[in-house]
Write a protein that holds these residues in place. Sequence first.
Motif, mmCIF file in Angstrom:
data_model
loop_
_atom_site.group_PDB
_atom_site.id
_atom_site.type_symbol
_atom_site.label_atom_id
_atom_site.label_comp_id
_atom_site.label_asym_id
_atom_site.label_seq_id
_atom_site.Cartn_x
_atom_site.Cartn_y
_atom_site.Cartn_z
ATOM 1 N N GLY A 1 0.793 -1.223 0.000
ATOM 2 C CA GLY A 1 0.000 0.000 0.000
ATOM 3 C C GLY A 1 0.823 1.269 0.000
ATOM 4 O O GLY A 1 0.262 2.362 0.064
ATOM 5 N N ASN B 1 -7.673 -5.887 -0.254
ATOM 6 C CA ASN B 1 -8.667 -5.958 -1.327
ATOM 7 C C ASN B 1 -8.162 -5.330 -2.616
ATOM 8 O O ASN B 1 -8.459 -5.819 -3.707
ATOM 9 C CB ASN B 1 -9.976 -5.320 -0.881
ATOM 10 C CG ASN B 1 -10.724 -6.210 0.086
ATOM 11 O OD1 ASN B 1 -10.689 -7.433 -0.022
ATOM 12 N ND2 ASN B 1 -11.380 -5.605 1.051
ATOM 13 N N ALA B 2 -7.379 -4.264 -2.506
ATOM 14 C CA ALA B 2 -6.837 -3.620 -3.701
ATOM 15 C C ALA B 2 -5.808 -4.502 -4.406
ATOM 16 O O ALA B 2 -5.667 -4.440 -5.631
ATOM 17 C CB ALA B 2 -6.202 -2.280 -3.327
ATOM 18 N N HIS B 3 -5.116 -5.340 -3.660
ATOM 19 C CA HIS B 3 -4.053 -6.191 -4.218
ATOM 20 C C HIS B 3 -4.399 -7.679 -4.117
ATOM 21 O O HIS B 3 -3.514 -8.528 -4.132
ATOM 22 C CB HIS B 3 -2.737 -5.911 -3.496
ATOM 23 C CG HIS B 3 -2.257 -4.520 -3.695
ATOM 24 N ND1 HIS B 3 -1.568 -4.128 -4.814
ATOM 25 C CD2 HIS B 3 -2.394 -3.408 -2.929
ATOM 26 C CE1 HIS B 3 -1.289 -2.839 -4.726
ATOM 27 N NE2 HIS B 3 -1.789 -2.381 -3.595
ATOM 28 N N ARG B 4 -5.668 -7.966 -4.037
ATOM 29 C CA ARG B 4 -6.167 -9.337 -3.829
ATOM 30 C C ARG B 4 -5.607 -10.333 -4.854
ATOM 31 O O ARG B 4 -5.148 -11.406 -4.503
ATOM 32 C CB ARG B 4 -7.687 -9.285 -3.883
ATOM 33 C CG ARG B 4 -8.387 -10.534 -3.539
ATOM 34 C CD ARG B 4 -9.908 -10.297 -3.643
ATOM 35 N NE ARG B 4 -10.618 -11.341 -2.995
ATOM 36 C CZ ARG B 4 -11.081 -11.302 -1.761
ATOM 37 N NH1 ARG B 4 -10.919 -10.221 -1.048
ATOM 38 N NH2 ARG B 4 -11.712 -12.314 -1.237
ATOM 39 N N GLN C 1 0.213 3.577 2.949
ATOM 40 C CA GLN C 1 -1.088 4.245 3.004
ATOM 41 C C GLN C 1 -2.209 3.224 3.132
ATOM 42 O O GLN C 1 -2.125 2.142 2.573
ATOM 43 C CB GLN C 1 -1.320 5.046 1.718
ATOM 44 C CG GLN C 1 -0.236 6.021 1.374
ATOM 45 C CD GLN C 1 -0.345 7.292 2.176
ATOM 46 O OE1 GLN C 1 -1.437 7.724 2.488
ATOM 47 N NE2 GLN C 1 0.787 7.882 2.515
ATOM 48 N N GLY C 2 -3.258 3.563 3.841
ATOM 49 C CA GLY C 2 -4.477 2.761 3.859
ATOM 50 C C GLY C 2 -4.556 1.733 4.965
ATOM 51 O O GLY C 2 -3.565 1.383 5.591
ATOM 52 N N GLU C 3 -5.765 1.267 5.180
ATOM 53 C CA GLU C 3 -6.065 0.228 6.161
ATOM 54 C C GLU C 3 -5.665 -1.134 5.593
ATOM 55 O O GLU C 3 -5.671 -1.332 4.373
ATOM 56 C CB GLU C 3 -7.565 0.212 6.452
ATOM 57 C CG GLU C 3 -8.099 1.497 7.023
ATOM 58 C CD GLU C 3 -7.833 1.601 8.504
ATOM 59 O OE1 GLU C 3 -7.870 0.561 9.181
ATOM 60 O OE2 GLU C 3 -7.563 2.718 8.964
ATOM 61 N N LEU D 1 -7.149 -4.106 5.480
ATOM 62 C CA LEU D 1 -8.127 -4.815 4.642
ATOM 63 C C LEU D 1 -8.352 -4.129 3.297
ATOM 64 O O LEU D 1 -8.552 -4.792 2.284
ATOM 65 C CB LEU D 1 -9.454 -4.977 5.386
ATOM 66 C CG LEU D 1 -9.442 -6.037 6.491
ATOM 67 C CD1 LEU D 1 -10.781 -6.057 7.217
ATOM 68 C CD2 LEU D 1 -9.115 -7.408 5.942
ATOM 69 N N SER D 2 -8.296 -2.802 3.272
ATOM 70 C CA SER D 2 -8.470 -2.109 1.988
ATOM 71 C C SER D 2 -7.267 -2.343 1.082
ATOM 72 O O SER D 2 -7.420 -2.502 -0.131
ATOM 73 C CB SER D 2 -8.726 -0.614 2.196
ATOM 74 O OG SER D 2 -7.621 0.001 2.801
ATOM 75 N N VAL D 3 -6.066 -2.391 1.659
ATOM 76 C CA VAL D 3 -4.864 -2.707 0.872
ATOM 77 C C VAL D 3 -4.963 -4.138 0.360
ATOM 78 O O VAL D 3 -4.665 -4.426 -0.799
ATOM 79 C CB VAL D 3 -3.578 -2.505 1.705
ATOM 80 C CG1 VAL D 3 -2.361 -3.049 0.971
ATOM 81 C CG2 VAL D 3 -3.388 -1.032 2.037
#
Length: 84
Positions: free
Chosen positions: A43, A54-57, A46-48, A50-52
């Motif tokens: 990330g 999901n972005a890089h799943r 940056q970022g939480e 779980l959001s990181v």
Amino acid sequence: MPYEILRNSVTLNQADGAVTFHLAAFGAARKCRVTSTALLSLGGGQGEALSVFNAHRQRIAQRAFAYLSRDLLASSVVLRALDF
């Protein structure tokens, strides 16, 4: 794809910030863990978590599958920052 992250298997460990999930590969579910340092690296700091995740799943799933395909007897994998 010969693998997928199982639905509803993604959890955040509040103690250390790591994310765990189950990857369906080779006919079985394998437990995978992504360290908080790896998530920070992905990330860009940056970022939480779980959001990181999901972005890089897709990238995370590919790395976990690559590790498991090298060692078919492994039942779990831990992905660290150097893996990305």
